[in-house]
Design a protein around this motif. Structure first.
Motif, PDB file in Angstrom:
ATOM      1  N   PHE A 199       0.832  -1.210   0.000  1.00  0.00           N
ATOM      2  CA  PHE A 199       0.000   0.000   0.000  1.00  0.00           C
ATOM      3  C   PHE A 199       0.865   1.259   0.000  1.00  0.00           C
ATOM      4  CE2 PHE A 199      -2.947  -3.229   1.374  1.00  0.00           C
ATOM      5  CZ  PHE A 199      -4.148  -2.839   0.798  1.00  0.00           C
ATOM      6  N   THR A 200       1.947   1.253   0.780  1.00  0.00           N
ATOM      7  CA  THR A 200       2.833   2.418   0.778  1.00  0.00           C
ATOM      8  C   THR A 200       3.519   2.568  -0.577  1.00  0.00           C
ATOM      9  OG1 THR A 200       4.626   1.077   1.744  1.00  0.00           O
ATOM     10  CG2 THR A 200       3.246   2.329   3.258  1.00  0.00           C
ATOM     11  N   LEU A 201       3.704   1.452  -1.256  1.00  0.00           N
ATOM     12  CA  LEU A 201       4.277   1.477  -2.602  1.00  0.00           C
ATOM     13  C   LEU A 201       3.394   2.285  -3.548  1.00  0.00           C
ATOM     14  CD1 LEU A 201       6.109   0.364  -4.950  1.00  0.00           C
ATOM     15  CD2 LEU A 201       4.574  -1.607  -5.007  1.00  0.00           C
ATOM     16  N   VAL A 202       2.091   1.971  -3.556  1.00  0.00           N
ATOM     17  CA  VAL A 202       1.146   2.668  -4.433  1.00  0.00           C
ATOM     18  C   VAL A 202       0.975   4.117  -3.990  1.00  0.00           C
ATOM     19  CG1 VAL A 202      -1.229   2.721  -5.287  1.00  0.00           C
ATOM     20  CG2 VAL A 202      -0.066   0.525  -4.954  1.00  0.00           C
ATOM     21  N   ALA A 203       0.965   4.337  -2.688  1.00  0.00           N
ATOM     22  CA  ALA A 203       0.779   5.691  -2.167  1.00  0.00           C
ATOM     23  C   ALA A 203       1.894   6.621  -2.632  1.00  0.00           C
ATOM     24  CB  ALA A 203       0.714   5.664  -0.641  1.00  0.00           C
ATOM     25  N   GLY A 204       3.118   6.131  -2.661  1.00  0.00           N
ATOM     26  CA  GLY A 204       4.247   6.964  -3.069  1.00  0.00           C
ATOM     27  C   GLY A 204       4.364   7.137  -4.566  1.00  0.00           C
ATOM     28  N   LEU A 205       4.011   6.117  -5.338  1.00  0.00           N
ATOM     29  CA  LEU A 205       4.051   6.109  -6.803  1.00  0.00           C
ATOM     30  C   LEU A 205       5.366   6.657  -7.365  1.00  0.00           C
ATOM     31  CD1 LEU A 205       1.879   5.135  -8.895  1.00  0.00           C
ATOM     32  CD2 LEU A 205       1.629   7.537  -9.472  1.00  0.00           C
ATOM     33  N   GLY A 206       6.477   6.216  -6.800  1.00  0.00           N
ATOM     34  CA  GLY A 206       7.776   6.579  -7.357  1.00  0.00           C
ATOM     35  C   GLY A 206       8.257   7.972  -7.039  1.00  0.00           C
ATOM     36  N   LEU A 207       7.508   8.696  -6.195  1.00  0.00           N
ATOM     37  CA  LEU A 207       7.856  10.095  -5.921  1.00  0.00           C
ATOM     38  C   LEU A 207       9.174  10.221  -5.161  1.00  0.00           C
ATOM     39  CD1 LEU A 207       6.478  12.771  -6.597  1.00  0.00           C
ATOM     40  CD2 LEU A 207       5.550  12.812  -4.285  1.00  0.00           C
ATOM     41  N   ALA A 208       9.537   9.197  -4.414  1.00  0.00           N
ATOM     42  CA  ALA A 208      10.774   9.258  -3.626  1.00  0.00           C
ATOM     43  C   ALA A 208      11.980   9.572  -4.498  1.00  0.00           C
ATOM     44  CB  ALA A 208      10.991   7.937  -2.893  1.00  0.00           C
ATOM     45  N   ASN A 209      12.049   8.994  -5.698  1.00  0.00           N
ATOM     46  CA  ASN A 209      13.172   9.255  -6.606  1.00  0.00           C
ATOM     47  C   ASN A 209      12.835  10.323  -7.648  1.00  0.00           C
ATOM     48  OD1 ASN A 209      14.963   7.331  -5.484  1.00  0.00           O
ATOM     49  ND2 ASN A 209      13.834   5.700  -6.500  1.00  0.00           N
ATOM     50  N   TYR A 210      11.641  10.238  -8.214  1.00  0.00           N
ATOM     51  CA  TYR A 210      11.237  11.200  -9.243  1.00  0.00           C
ATOM     52  C   TYR A 210      11.167  12.611  -8.670  1.00  0.00           C
ATOM     53  CZ  TYR A 210       8.226  13.719 -12.516  1.00  0.00           C
ATOM     54  OH  TYR A 210       7.708  14.656 -13.371  1.00  0.00           O
ATOM     55  N   GLY A 211      10.607  12.744  -7.472  1.00  0.00           N
ATOM     56  CA  GLY A 211      10.477  14.052  -6.841  1.00  0.00           C
ATOM     57  C   GLY A 211      11.824  14.697  -6.584  1.00  0.00           C
ATOM     58  N   VAL A 212      12.807  13.887  -6.177  1.00  0.00           N
ATOM     59  CA  VAL A 212      14.154  14.413  -5.933  1.00  0.00           C
ATOM     60  C   VAL A 212      14.712  15.039  -7.208  1.00  0.00           C
ATOM     61  CG1 VAL A 212      16.532  13.804  -5.349  1.00  0.00           C
ATOM     62  CG2 VAL A 212      14.642  12.775  -4.085  1.00  0.00           C
ATOM     63  N   ARG A 213      14.570  14.337  -8.322  1.00  0.00           N
ATOM     64  CA  ARG A 213      15.100  14.837  -9.595  1.00  0.00           C
ATOM     65  C   ARG A 213      14.403  16.130 -10.019  1.00  0.00           C
ATOM     66  NH1 ARG A 213      14.075  11.829 -15.243  1.00  0.00           N
ATOM     67  NH2 ARG A 213      12.132  13.007 -14.999  1.00  0.00           N
ATOM     68  N   GLU A 214      13.070  16.168  -9.905  1.00  0.00           N
ATOM     69  CA  GLU A 214      12.309  17.335 -10.329  1.00  0.00           C
ATOM     70  C   GLU A 214      12.617  18.572  -9.484  1.00  0.00           C
ATOM     71  OE1 GLU A 214       9.847  17.534 -13.084  1.00  0.00           O
ATOM     72  OE2 GLU A 214      11.391  16.022 -13.461  1.00  0.00           O
ATOM     73  N   ILE A 215      12.753  18.363  -8.186  1.00  0.00           N
ATOM     74  CA  ILE A 215      13.073  19.481  -7.286  1.00  0.00           C
ATOM     75  C   ILE A 215      14.496  19.983  -7.549  1.00  0.00           C
ATOM     76  CG2 ILE A 215      13.517  20.093  -4.881  1.00  0.00           C
ATOM     77  CD1 ILE A 215      10.557  20.043  -5.580  1.00  0.00           C
ATOM     78  N   ALA A 216      15.415  19.069  -7.782  1.00  0.00           N
ATOM     79  CA  ALA A 216      16.812  19.445  -8.014  1.00  0.00           C
ATOM     80  C   ALA A 216      16.955  20.354  -9.235  1.00  0.00           C
ATOM     81  CB  ALA A 216      17.672  18.197  -8.187  1.00  0.00           C
TER      82      ALA A 216
END
Length: 470
Positions: A52-69
């Motif tokens: 469930f936490t997998l779906v909740a995050g939807l890859g944002l842990a890595n994708y979000g880092v790149r976009e913010i950077a």
């Protein structure tokens, strides 16, 4: 390495050290208090929650880092990007949380799943990707260290016996939740309110999927065996398997930290188009990791028999048989993570990265289903190892095909020979000693000293080679 990178590494190192040191104290306490069945139930429930936490995050842990950077130098663009991603995150995390609460109504052990609901809800407030993107690891690391220490104290105070399983699950769940919620205290100074449209937020769906695929594979690979083992056998077996795996991976976690340090440097070499230099560095770091992980593998086998009884308790004594079989995971995990973080990710080869972990997870799950009904926990171990072997093969093949990377099989063979001699010395010199913490300390000392000296005699000690170069 500039000052900012060095400080970020220091903060991450403090956090990683905390993750290593605290479990050394808590694992024996929890194992004795909850027993194999209680610990197995905790790991089984956690494996279900992880989907469930997998779906909740939807890859944002890595994708979000790149976009913010990408936009971190402009506060206006940074603020806009943050709210785009956070609204995107809120959509999936809230939807997942509602589905999770509905699911609890139809499951046994509702109290444990309810306690774990804070982990799923925490995905809504998790903005660690934002602080990682702006390279502010200080706040992430120090907050997490504080929460981990606080939860450690709570475990010591409140978890005494098997009836305290709910309290243990609740403590772990709340520690995750507050570590995510706490970062919001530092957010107002970093961003200002910026209205964004649903369309702008939803535009992140497709690019985030690429990172989500990798996360799916990693989550399935780490959790599926516990889930299948719990469905087909007993929670006691889940507890024994989980503790065996934790011991093995905890032993090799320090070596794995080398990979994180190398990512920015290898990425720079990719950008500057220096493939030969990159390959040379990769060969040195991979062989350095093999030097340590092969020693750790044989060391685990050597100390295992005298350690399990006092460290975990009599209920976990069958780990004497399972830990040696899983010990090769130290070598395999370090190898495939090293190739991923130092080559595939800096190079941007997400296809090889994603396919390897997905195929590894599939093979592991299929073997689990086929073997566990017949050979129980040993089927789970075989499924895990073959999955890791496949991941290694699928990452080594493109590495060797696309670069001049070469394994030094002579040195690796001598590492293994040194490890075997070390194992013989550990067992021979401590055979008549009792099962105790003192014996384990003696065995570790024998292992460290003998392996270091033997590899010097064999002229394959990379640490001495580096000293001679200097």
């Amino acid at each position: 390495m500039n000052k900012k990178i060095a400080m970020n590494f220091l903060y991450q190192a403090i956090y990683q050290a905390t993750l290593i040191v605290l479990p050394i104290v808590t694992i024996p306490i929890i194992s004795h208090a909850l027993g194999a069945e209680g610990l197995g139930l905790w790991n089984y429930v956690s494996s279900i929650v992880s989907y469930f936490t997998l779906v909740a995050g939807l890859g944002l842990a890595n994708y979000g880092v790149r976009e913010i950077a990408i936009v971190k130098k402009s506060k206006e663009l940074l603020s806009k990007k943050f709210f785009e991603l956070q609204i995107f995150n809120a959509f999936f995390s809230l939807g997942t949380f509602i589905v999770y609460l509905t699911m609890i109504l139809f499951l046994p052990n509702k109290d444990l799943y309810l306690a774990q609901s804070f982990v799923v809800l925490g995905a809504l407030f998790d903005i660690s990707w934002f602080f990682a993107g702006i390279e502010d690891f200080k706040k992430i690391s120090l907050l997490n260290v504080f929460i981990k220490v606080l939860s450690f104290v709570c475990v010591l105070l409140f978890v005494k016996n098997r009836s305290d399983l709910f309290l243990y699950v609740l403590i772990q769940s709340l520690s995750t939740f507050f570590s995510q919620l706490g970062l919001w205290l530092f957010l107002p100074k970093k961003v200002s309110w910026h209205a964004v449209s649903i369309r702008e937020s939803w535009a992140h769906f497709r690019p985030a999927l690429e990172f989500f695929i990798a996360k799916v594979g990693a989550t399935i690979f780490s959790s599926i065996t516990k889930t299948i083992l719990g469905m087909l056998t007993t929670m006691t077996f889940v507890g024994i398997y989980s503790n065996s795996l934790t011991l093995v991976f905890m032993s090799g976690s320090i070596v794995g930290a080398l990979n994180t340090v190398m990512i920015p440097h290898m990425s720079k070499l990719v950008d500057s188009n220096e493939p030969a230099k990159m390959t040379k560095i990769l060969e040195r770091t991979i062989h350095l990791q093999l030097y340590f992980t092969i020693a750790i593998m044989f060391g685990i086998i050597g100390i295992n028999g005298k350690m399990i009884g006092w460290f975990y308790g009599s209920e976990f004594y069958s780990m004497v048989n399972t830990v040696p079989l899983l010990s090769i995971s130290v070598v395999l995990q370090s190898l495939y993570n090293g190739i991923a973080t130092q080559y595939l990710i800096p190079k941007g080869d997400m296809k090889s990265y994603n396919l390897s972990i997905l195929y590894g997870a599939i093979v592991s799950a299929v073997l689990d289903i086929l073997l566990i009904p017949f050979i129980g926990i040993y089927g789970a171990i075989l499924g895990n190892i073959f999955g890791q072997l496949l991941i290694c093969a699928m990452r080594i093949i493109p590495l060797k095909r696309e670069t001049g990377f070469q394994f030094n099989y002579v040195w690796i063979g001598k590492y293994i020979a040194a490890g075997i001699i070390m194992l013989v010395l550990i067992n021979g010199l401590t055979e008549n000693l009792p099962t105790s913490a003192k014996t384990t300390l003696i065995q570790v000392s024998i292992g460290l000293i003998s392996y270091f000296i033997i590899t010097i005699i064999f002229r394959v000690n990379p640490l001495m080679s580096e000293i001679r170069k200097k």
